[in-house]
Design an enzyme around this catalytic site. Sequence first.
Site, PDB file in Angstrom:
ATOM      1  N   THR A  93       0.866  -1.184   0.000  1.00  0.00           N
ATOM      2  CA  THR A  93       0.000   0.000   0.000  1.00  0.00           C
ATOM      3  C   THR A  93       0.899   1.229   0.000  1.00  0.00           C
ATOM      4  O   THR A  93       1.609   1.481   0.984  1.00  0.00           O
ATOM      5  CB  THR A  93      -0.900   0.021   1.257  1.00  0.00           C
ATOM      6  OG1 THR A  93      -1.675  -1.170   1.276  1.00  0.00           O
ATOM      7  CG2 THR A  93      -1.825   1.224   1.235  1.00  0.00           C
ATOM      8  N   LYS A 168      -7.665   1.967  -3.245  1.00  0.00           N
ATOM      9  CA  LYS A 168      -7.312   1.557  -1.878  1.00  0.00           C
ATOM     10  C   LYS A 168      -7.390   2.755  -0.916  1.00  0.00           C
ATOM     11  O   LYS A 168      -7.940   2.663   0.183  1.00  0.00           O
ATOM     12  CB  LYS A 168      -5.896   0.965  -1.897  1.00  0.00           C
ATOM     13  CG  LYS A 168      -5.269   0.695  -0.556  1.00  0.00           C
ATOM     14  CD  LYS A 168      -5.714  -0.604   0.056  1.00  0.00           C
ATOM     15  CE  LYS A 168      -5.086  -0.834   1.414  1.00  0.00           C
ATOM     16  NZ  LYS A 168      -5.701  -1.922   2.137  1.00  0.00           N
ATOM     17  N   LYS A 243      -1.136   5.027   8.792  1.00  0.00           N
ATOM     18  CA  LYS A 243      -0.341   5.090   7.558  1.00  0.00           C
ATOM     19  C   LYS A 243      -1.244   5.333   6.339  1.00  0.00           C
ATOM     20  O   LYS A 243      -0.979   6.211   5.516  1.00  0.00           O
ATOM     21  CB  LYS A 243       0.419   3.774   7.375  1.00  0.00           C
ATOM     22  CG  LYS A 243       1.164   3.679   6.048  1.00  0.00           C
ATOM     23  CD  LYS A 243       1.539   2.254   5.674  1.00  0.00           C
ATOM     24  CE  LYS A 243       1.814   2.194   4.176  1.00  0.00           C
ATOM     25  NZ  LYS A 243       2.012   0.849   3.663  1.00  0.00           N
TER      26      LYS A 243
HETATM   27  P1  NAD Z   1       5.366  -6.455   7.313  1.00  0.00           P
HETATM   28  O1  NAD Z   1       6.172  -5.405   7.953  1.00  0.00           O
HETATM   29  O2  NAD Z   1       4.889  -7.620   8.111  1.00  0.00           O
HETATM   30  O3  NAD Z   1       6.146  -7.054   6.037  1.00  0.00           O
HETATM   31  C1  NAD Z   1       6.985  -6.301   5.203  1.00  0.00           C
HETATM   32  C2  NAD Z   1       8.226  -7.131   4.969  1.00  0.00           C
HETATM   33  O4  NAD Z   1       9.082  -6.461   4.040  1.00  0.00           O
HETATM   34  C3  NAD Z   1       9.061  -7.350   6.244  1.00  0.00           C
HETATM   35  O5  NAD Z   1       9.226  -8.745   6.470  1.00  0.00           O
HETATM   36  C4  NAD Z   1      10.377  -6.648   5.937  1.00  0.00           C
HETATM   37  O6  NAD Z   1      11.489  -7.280   6.534  1.00  0.00           O
HETATM   38  C5  NAD Z   1      10.417  -6.734   4.441  1.00  0.00           C
HETATM   39  N1  NAD Z   1      11.309  -5.797   3.790  1.00  0.00           N
HETATM   40  C6  NAD Z   1      11.506  -4.474   4.052  1.00  0.00           C
HETATM   41  N2  NAD Z   1      12.407  -3.958   3.198  1.00  0.00           N
HETATM   42  C7  NAD Z   1      12.793  -4.973   2.374  1.00  0.00           C
HETATM   43  C8  NAD Z   1      13.672  -5.069   1.271  1.00  0.00           C
HETATM   44  N3  NAD Z   1      14.371  -4.019   0.822  1.00  0.00           N
HETATM   45  N4  NAD Z   1      13.815  -6.267   0.666  1.00  0.00           N
HETATM   46  C9  NAD Z   1      13.141  -7.349   1.097  1.00  0.00           C
HETATM   47  N5  NAD Z   1      12.259  -7.318   2.124  1.00  0.00           N
HETATM   48  C10 NAD Z   1      12.108  -6.140   2.759  1.00  0.00           C
HETATM   49  O7  NAD Z   1       4.124  -5.697   6.640  1.00  0.00           O
HETATM   50  P2  NAD Z   1       2.769  -6.359   6.087  1.00  0.00           P
HETATM   51  O8  NAD Z   1       1.720  -6.312   7.142  1.00  0.00           O
HETATM   52  O9  NAD Z   1       3.102  -7.639   5.405  1.00  0.00           O
HETATM   53  O10 NAD Z   1       2.350  -5.248   5.006  1.00  0.00           O
HETATM   54  C11 NAD Z   1       2.984  -5.156   3.750  1.00  0.00           C
HETATM   55  C12 NAD Z   1       2.231  -4.133   2.920  1.00  0.00           C
HETATM   56  O11 NAD Z   1       0.851  -4.543   2.807  1.00  0.00           O
HETATM   57  C13 NAD Z   1       2.202  -2.729   3.541  1.00  0.00           C
HETATM   58  O12 NAD Z   1       2.337  -1.786   2.512  1.00  0.00           O
HETATM   59  C14 NAD Z   1       0.842  -2.668   4.214  1.00  0.00           C
HETATM   60  O13 NAD Z   1       0.360  -1.341   4.312  1.00  0.00           O
HETATM   61  C15 NAD Z   1       0.014  -3.499   3.255  1.00  0.00           C
HETATM   62  N6  NAD Z   1      -1.192  -4.113   3.850  1.00  0.00           N
HETATM   63  C16 NAD Z   1      -1.126  -4.702   5.066  1.00  0.00           C
HETATM   64  C17 NAD Z   1      -2.298  -5.266   5.595  1.00  0.00           C
HETATM   65  C18 NAD Z   1      -2.276  -5.927   6.958  1.00  0.00           C
HETATM   66  O14 NAD Z   1      -3.348  -6.192   7.507  1.00  0.00           O
HETATM   67  N7  NAD Z   1      -1.114  -6.260   7.497  1.00  0.00           N
HETATM   68  C19 NAD Z   1      -3.498  -5.225   4.891  1.00  0.00           C
HETATM   69  C20 NAD Z   1      -3.510  -4.643   3.633  1.00  0.00           C
HETATM   70  C21 NAD Z   1      -2.347  -4.077   3.114  1.00  0.00           C
END
Ligand code: NAD
Length: 304
Positions: A93, A168, A243
């Site tokens: 997102t 979104k 966020k």
């Molecule tokens: P998260 O923090 O659990 O996962 C993100 C992952 O990316 C982490 O494991 C981190 O180590 C990794 N990362 C960061 N930089 C990196 C890089 N350069 N190379 C490789 N890996 C890297 O977050 P999430 O909850 O999985 O959310 C991910 C996205 O999805 C966000 O943008 C969030 O807004 C969106 N989202 C989350 C939800 C939710 O309920 N969690 C729902 C809809 C959308």
Amino acid sequence: MRIAFIGLGNMGGPMAKNLVIAGHEVAGFDVVPAALEHARANGVLVADTAAAAVADSEVVITMLPTGRHVLDAYADGLIAAASPNTLFIDSSTIDVADARSARDLVVAAGHRGIDAPVSGGVGGAEAGTLTFMVGAADDDFGAAEPLLSIMGGRVVQCGASGAGQAAKVCNNMILGVSMIAVSEAFVLGEKLGLTNRALFDVASAASGQCWALTTNCPVPGPVPTSPANRDYQPGFAGALMAKDLGLALNALESTGTAAELGTLAASIYRRFADEGGAGQDFSAIINTIRAASNGTRTDGTVTA
Ligand code: NAD
């Protein structure tokens, strides 16, 4: 098909697992070793670097925290490591403007790029029932749709590049505003001597009906599966709502849209996240409203 999956966190981990279960070869990379180990246990081929995951893959999916992470990862090696005409799908997102910049970067390097953010949370990622909102040209959408359908229950083509992120941000602005409205109504009802059950029974079958009320009800009782029944464990964390409303605020400002409620919701959720709500479900906003209505702040001090 060989797919590179970059970002194996709360969402990316289970999404990659579902691609493996569907029979795809998934090469994964994350900067956190624990995420890599978890992915390995789910059948993901863990790579030493992002570039190694991308090499020989036909599709690259990113699921990263912010637009900065996505743009940096693209520029720092993902694009250079990809074979010509690779399809880049970003499901993070991020800002509409960042999504368009990301697509411009991949297209300039001879690849294809789409934005495909999701709603449905970690539960939806695990169950493969996410809703994908897609900004893509028709042929790129056609190429991505079969993969997105493995990870999601609904895949909506919203328009050209950036349109998925636009959908979104608009959806989550509705959600943030409506959760605050529902919470204020419950607290007002309490002050007027109404039981939460009575207000729920009326509003859920009347014009106040909405997802914040009937699925994620901020008071315990009426909807047994809502986070309010488990001490506001997320669910959808306050940090993520803050966020997403920050992204909405950027979009409101850049487009000159007059949205008083969206703007206020962004500041309310920013304060909520900063003052202890970041790790709670966003419906816990009702506790700050109730505390303020009872003359106390959430930290226990008394308001003037
Ligand atoms: P998260 O923090 O659990 O996962 C993100 C992952 O990316 C982490 O494991 C981190 O180590 C990794 N990362 C960061 N930089 C990196 C890089 N350069 N190379 C490789 N890996 C890297 O977050 P999430 O909850 O999985 O959310 C991910 C996205 O999805 C966000 O943008 C969030 O807004 C969106 N989202 C989350 C939800 C939710 O309920 N969690 C729902 C809809 C959308």
